[in-house]
Design a protein around this motif. Structure first.
Motif, PDB file in Angstrom:
ATOM      1  N   GLU A  72      13.461 -16.721  23.044  1.00 42.29           N
ATOM      2  CA  GLU A  72      13.639 -16.373  24.440  1.00 42.29           C
ATOM      3  C   GLU A  72      12.970 -15.030  24.722  1.00 42.29           C
ATOM      4  N   TYR A 112      15.387 -12.522  20.496  1.00 41.31           N
ATOM      5  CA  TYR A 112      14.551 -12.428  21.689  1.00 41.31           C
ATOM      6  C   TYR A 112      13.237 -11.717  21.381  1.00 41.31           C
ATOM      7  N   ARG A 161      12.276 -15.679  35.183  1.00 40.82           N
ATOM      8  CA  ARG A 161      11.970 -16.548  34.045  1.00 40.82           C
ATOM      9  C   ARG A 161      12.549 -16.064  32.723  1.00 40.82           C
ATOM     10  N   GLY A 203      14.906 -15.046  29.677  1.00 40.33           N
ATOM     11  CA  GLY A 203      16.178 -15.575  29.223  1.00 40.33           C
ATOM     12  C   GLY A 203      17.318 -14.615  29.480  1.00 40.33           C
ATOM     13  N   ARG A 259      21.927 -17.242  25.039  1.00 41.73           N
ATOM     14  CA  ARG A 259      20.832 -18.104  24.604  1.00 41.73           C
ATOM     15  C   ARG A 259      21.259 -19.568  24.676  1.00 41.73           C
ATOM     16  N   HIS A 271      18.208 -23.392  29.940  1.00 38.90           N
ATOM     17  CA  HIS A 271      18.233 -23.155  31.373  1.00 38.90           C
ATOM     18  C   HIS A 271      16.916 -23.614  31.973  1.00 38.90           C
TER      19      HIS A 271
END
Length: 357
Positions: free
Chosen positions: A3, A26, A42, A44, A109, A112
């Protein structure tokens, strides 16, 4: 898949945030709080500090999940209230609470839906057919995308509803919408706008309405549509006002139209400078569409070199399309030259978002 963690923090906290993001899986990306609209929707997760929060609230970004506030000491009440305004879900003092921040990031996390893309069409000069091509792009995208919103942001145009032959279609126009709250419900907006078929919706001015558009309203509509899964195609014409600049800041792809002529090249270079799209690294993808024929024999490649923007595709002027506009609206056949050019442009958008594969 890793992400993206959007870090809107000063240098004092950036290393701590990056370390926590890496521990939670991430990839951290730093951005300017005043110019982060695409990443904001956009990413995460988002981590912000107090200074960034002030700028974010002033920018009227839509509230979203996954926003976490960090500080080097206990945040005061004003900072927390600003965090709530952008949807913050927790506050952490660093480095003392790094473990809690890692845990919070890890819990975010989950799958989506990514925001749908935004494509802007800009006219390098007058009379190049920017609105017509924007309408063709929207019609073409709507044949495959789950939903398309065509935004009329051109202040001096006749109106995209007239171009599409839908001026009598009921639905909200710009003067009926207010975005001062900074947030509009996507499904409710989609149900209230004029539409063509089931997939294409249009928002434009009322007839004879020449008032400047509110940047807050335009961006609230844009955000509502893309978070609702609708690809946004915006006709900016030659607008350089705050509303147009806000849409440009949100764009995934900016397409500039120009004619294959020396005056067209000169005017386009000036417009790109006024829009801060020329001479510096471009925040969004930027491409050129060259309309022919060329009265002096300029090639599309020569035009692109002179303008300083990569060539995407070419268009040729056709009287048949102009006649269609007069007789009932732009409805280009699937295999027309205009649709073929539109497909080339649309293929530059990320196909994983379901636009054109």
């Amino acid at each position: 898949m890793t992400e993206v963690l959007l870090a809107l923090t000063g240098t004092a906290l950036s290393d701590d945030v990056a370390r926590c993001g890496a521990a939670a899986g991430y990839r951290s990306v730093q951005a300017d709080p005043l110019r982060c609209r695409p990443q904001w929707l956009r990413a995460g997760a988002v981590v912000v500090d107090g200074a960034a929060l002030e700028q974010l609230v002033a920018s009227r970004l839509p509230a979203r999940e996954g926003v976490l506030v960090v500080g080097a000491r206990e945040s005061d009440a004003d900072t927390w209230r600003r965090g709530l305004a952008v949807g913050a879900q927790g506050g952490f003092v660093l480095p003392a609470e790094e473990a809690r921040l890692v845990a919070a990031l890890s819990s975010l996390r989950r799958p989506h839906r990514a925001a749908a893309p935004v494509l802007c069409v800009v006219g390098g000069h007058g009379g190049v057919g920017t609105s017509t091509f924007a309408a063709v792009l929207a019609e073409t995208a709507s044949r495959q995308a789950p939903g398309v919103l065509l935004l009329d942001v051109e202040p001096g145009g006749a109106g995209l509803d007239l171009l599409l032959g839908m001026e009598a279609t009921s639905g909200l126009r710009w003067n009926d919408i207010t975005g001062e709250t900074g947030s509009i419900a996507g499904p409710a907006l989609a149900a209230a706008l004029p539409r063509i078929g089931d997939r294409l919706r249009v928002v434009t001015r009322s007839r004879d309405d020449g008032a400047p558009l509110s940047p807050e309203t335009v961006l609230a509509v844009l955000d509502a549509a893309r978070t609702n899964g609708e690809t946004v195609i915006a006709d900016l014409g030659r607008a350089v006002d705050p509303a147009a600049q806000g849409v440009l800041d949100s764009a995934d792809l900016v397409v500039v139209l120009t004619a294959a002529s020396v005056p067209g090249v000169a005017a386009t270079r000036k417009l790109l400078t006024r829009l801060a799209l020329g001479g510096e690294p471009v925040r969004s993808e930027l491409g050129l569409v060259v309309r022919g024929p060329a009265p002096g024999g300029l090639t599309a490649e020569q035009v692109a070199d002179a303008v300083g923007v990569r060539l995407v595709t070419t268009l040729r002027t056709r009287r048949a399309l102009a006649r269609r506009c007069e007789e009932g609206g732009v409805r280009p056949p699937a295999h027309s030259p205009e649709v073929r050019s539109a497909r080339v442009v649309l293929e530059l958008l990320d196909p994983r978002r379901g636009v054109i594969g």
